[in-house]
Design a protein around this motif. Structure first.
Motif, short mmCIF file in Angstrom:
data_model
loop_
_atom_site.label_atom_id
_atom_site.label_comp_id
_atom_site.label_asym_id
_atom_site.label_seq_id
_atom_site.Cartn_x
_atom_site.Cartn_y
_atom_site.Cartn_z
N ARG A 237 -12.11 -2.77 -4.98
CA ARG A 237 -11.88 -1.52 -5.69
C ARG A 237 -12.44 -0.34 -4.91
NH1 ARG A 237 -11.17 0.64 -10.59
NH2 ARG A 237 -11.07 -1.36 -11.65
N CYS B 90 -11.08 6.51 -5.42
CA CYS B 90 -9.62 6.61 -5.56
C CYS B 90 -9.13 5.91 -6.83
CB CYS B 90 -8.92 6.02 -4.34
SG CYS B 90 -9.29 6.88 -2.82
N ASN B 91 -10.05 5.22 -7.50
CA ASN B 91 -9.71 4.47 -8.71
C ASN B 91 -8.51 3.54 -8.47
OD1 ASN B 91 -10.00 3.65 -11.35
ND2 ASN B 91 -8.61 5.23 -12.14
N LYS B 92 -8.65 2.72 -7.43
CA LYS B 92 -7.53 1.88 -7.01
C LYS B 92 -8.06 0.52 -6.57
CE LYS B 92 -3.25 2.83 -4.60
NZ LYS B 92 -2.53 3.66 -3.66
N ASP C 269 0.83 -1.21 0.00
CA ASP C 269 0.00 0.00 0.00
C ASP C 269 0.86 1.25 0.00
OD1 ASP C 269 -2.13 -1.69 0.22
OD2 ASP C 269 -2.97 -0.78 2.03
N CYS D 152 -11.58 2.07 2.60
CA CYS D 152 -10.44 2.73 1.96
C CYS D 152 -9.83 3.69 2.98
CB CYS D 152 -10.88 3.49 0.72
SG CYS D 152 -9.53 4.42 -0.04
N ASP E 8 -3.68 -2.72 -8.04
CA ASP E 8 -2.76 -1.58 -8.02
C ASP E 8 -1.72 -1.69 -6.94
OD1 ASP E 8 -3.78 0.22 -10.13
OD2 ASP E 8 -5.63 0.09 -8.95
N THR E 9 -2.02 -2.45 -5.86
CA THR E 9 -1.05 -2.56 -4.77
C THR E 9 -0.38 -3.93 -4.84
OG1 THR E 9 -2.73 -3.44 -3.26
CG2 THR E 9 -2.44 -1.06 -3.28
#
Ligand SMILES: [Zn+2]
Lengths: 381, 154
Positions: B46, B50-52, A248, B61, B111-112
């Motif tokens: 998702r 944050c679009n993540k 993260d 989030c 993404d992460t």
């Protein structure tokens, strides 16, 4: 700030690899007795210490509520006692809050950690991870830092040669510090050839296993003269916790350190950290962290850590005159050790490593894997 | 404060801290582990604001506080290595005989990066950007080790 908080005394035992012959209670009691004898402070409920802040870790002590095994030897019975299970430098922030709020005039802060007691300190730090997503993989503070080391070295251009310079200098500085762990002097070649622990971190890039205890007496400015002729003042403190999962975070962006530093700088009125401090203590558990934290604290521009080492920045900024955590302090106490060195320097009591005329210092601490939590403390003469 | 050490009759007691424990994985964790164990699917969540896409999944989030618990995304069992370390010291908490490789792997669709074990590769052949795929365990442990490891895509 209407009121200021003074550090009136510090005490510590020598950092050692294995204090097997003394219980941690005994280590703390030595510090406690020193502070009482230096200051004459009492435990009178009107005029003396009414609250003690301790710092220790349950897993390293193999004892839940680790503080309940030591309150009697630090004068904490029959009064307030509050434990911080983070780096002890956060106990200074906590003491400051207690005093500035008017809740207390005087706080005794005292902490310990014996890394030699558990079979493996990495087994202890593995338990800092959740039991489900991370712990089963064998993550611990060492291999988590290795990810950060690789990412930072790639981004900054820091090489094995730069890290070797950091390690060699740490040991040279520590040799002048009577409280520092006694380590063998090493050459840059020896550092670069030392065994790889978790690529790219080598054995000599990592702080050695250490046992230690230390304490500090803090007091409101008005009453500091009762305990010392040579007070040092806490003028700024800030801390910040980053995300938990390594994925993260951007492991190289120093997010939490920048936040912690900006809060401390705002409180202390520091405009330009590059030339604000006469000496600086950064909590470098691993060699790569010294230039990385220097960037995060704003001592150098972002991305300039490499040139900072090449151009003698460690010397020019008087960084880690104590030898740093890299020479050996236990986890939980790295930042507290940094603060103690800053106090020694500002009081003019740093002996052969004294920075002449030091008036303002920065001390920094970290807690958690790969610098998840940072704390920044500003001290002034 | 250096004192002479008196070690006469000093006794060191050997102890052990061992505690079997039961953890609730949480609602989000329960969905994650069930999908992994029963369907060999790796799930993320998702955050639309944050679009993540996050993995491991979480209920909220941390950036915008949005509730993510219903925003499941099925990730690919493939991805790329973005960071790695070779664990070379031996210790009891380590799940493999050392040396073994821990990698941060950005799964396709996430993404992460996720930390996991990388195997079936020579250390000198590991490169950032290397494409890898999940190898699932034969026996479930109901943890992230229901993925046994990742291996390079041939
Ligand atoms: Zn969000």
């Amino acid at each position: 700030m209407s009121r200021r908080v003074a550090v009136c005394a510090t005490a510590q035992i020598k950092n050692e690899p294995d204090i097997w012959y003394q219980r941690f209670q005994g280590m703390l009691f030595d510090c406690f007795e020193s502070i009482v004898s230096q200051t004459g402070v009492t435990f009178d409920m009107e005029k003396g210490i009414r609250n003690v802040v301790t710092c220790s870790d349950d897993v390293f002590d193999a004892r839940t509520i680790s503080d309940n095994g030591l309150t009697d030897v630090v004068g904490a019975h029959f009064r307030g006692e509050e434990k911080t299970a983070q780096d002890g430098i956060n106990g200074i922030g906590y003491a400051m809050a207690s005093i500035l709020s008017g809740h207390d005039d005087i706080i005794l802060l005292i902490g310990h950690c014996k890394e030699s007691q558990p079979e493996s300190r990495h087994m202890c730090t593995n338990l800092a991870f959740d039991p489900f997503y991370c712990r089963p993989l064998g993550l611990d503070f060492l291999n988590a830092s290795a990810f950060q080391a690789r990412a930072y070295m790639e981004k900054s251009g820091i090489t094995e040669e730069h890290l070797a310079r950091v390690v060699v200098r740490s040991r040279q500085m520590a040799a002048k510090n009577p409280y520092a762990r006694k380590n063998k002097m090493v050459t840059e070649q020896e550092v670069m050839k030392s065994p790889m622990l978790s690529d790219p971190i080598r054995e000599l890039h990592a702080y050695p296993l250490t046992d230690w205890a230390a304490g500090m007496l803090l007091c409101c400015e008005e009453r500091a003269h009762e305990f010392t002729d040579n007070p040092v003042f806490v003028t700024g403190f800030g801390s910040c916790m980053d995300s938990y999962f390594l994925g993260d975070r951007d492991l190289t962006d120093n997010f939490a350190l920048k936040k912690a530093a900006s809060r401390a700088y705002q409180m202390a009125g520091v405009q330009n950290p590059k030339d604000a401090f006469d000496m600086v203590e950064l909590n470098d558990s691993y060699a790569y962290q010294l230039p990385m934290w220097a960037e995060g604290a704003g001592l150098v521009e972002e991305g300039e850590g490499r040139r900072w080492i090449e151009n003698g920045g460690m010397e020019a900024n008087h960084v880690n005159t104590s030898g740093g955590m890299l020479n050996g302090n236990p986890v939980m106490l790295g930042g507290l050790a940094r603060a103690l060195e800053a106090v020694h320097q500002l009081r003019g009591e740093a002996g052969d490593r004294q920075v002449e005329g030091a008036k303002k210092a920065l001390a920094h601490g970290t807690t958690g894997p790969a610098g998840q939590h940072h704390a920044v403390l500003i001290l002034e003469k | 404060m250096q004192k002479a050490v008196d070690s006469a009759d000093a006794y060191v007691i050997e102890g052990k801290l061992a505690l079997p424990y039961s953890y609730f994985a949480g609602r989000v964790g329960s969905t994650f582990i069930t999908a992994l164990r029963d369907s060999k699917q790796i799930l993320g969540v998702r955050c639309d604001k944050c679009n993540k896409v996050f993995v491991p999944p979480r209920q909220t989030c941390e950036r915008c506080m949005a509730d993510l618990r219903e925003n499941w995304v099925q990730l690919e069992n493939t991805g790329e290595v973005v960071n790695f370390t070779v664990v070379r010291y031996s210790d009891k908490h380590l799940p493999r005989k050392t040396p073994y490789i821990l990698a941060m792997i950005k799964l396709d669709g996430a993404d992460t990066p996720l930390v996991h074990i990388l195997d079936e590769v020579k250390i000198e052949d590991i490169k950032p950007g290397m494409r890898v795929e999940a190898v699932f365990s034969e026996k479930t442990t109901s943890t992230i080790l229901d993925i046994d490891h990742f291996k390079p895509i041939a």
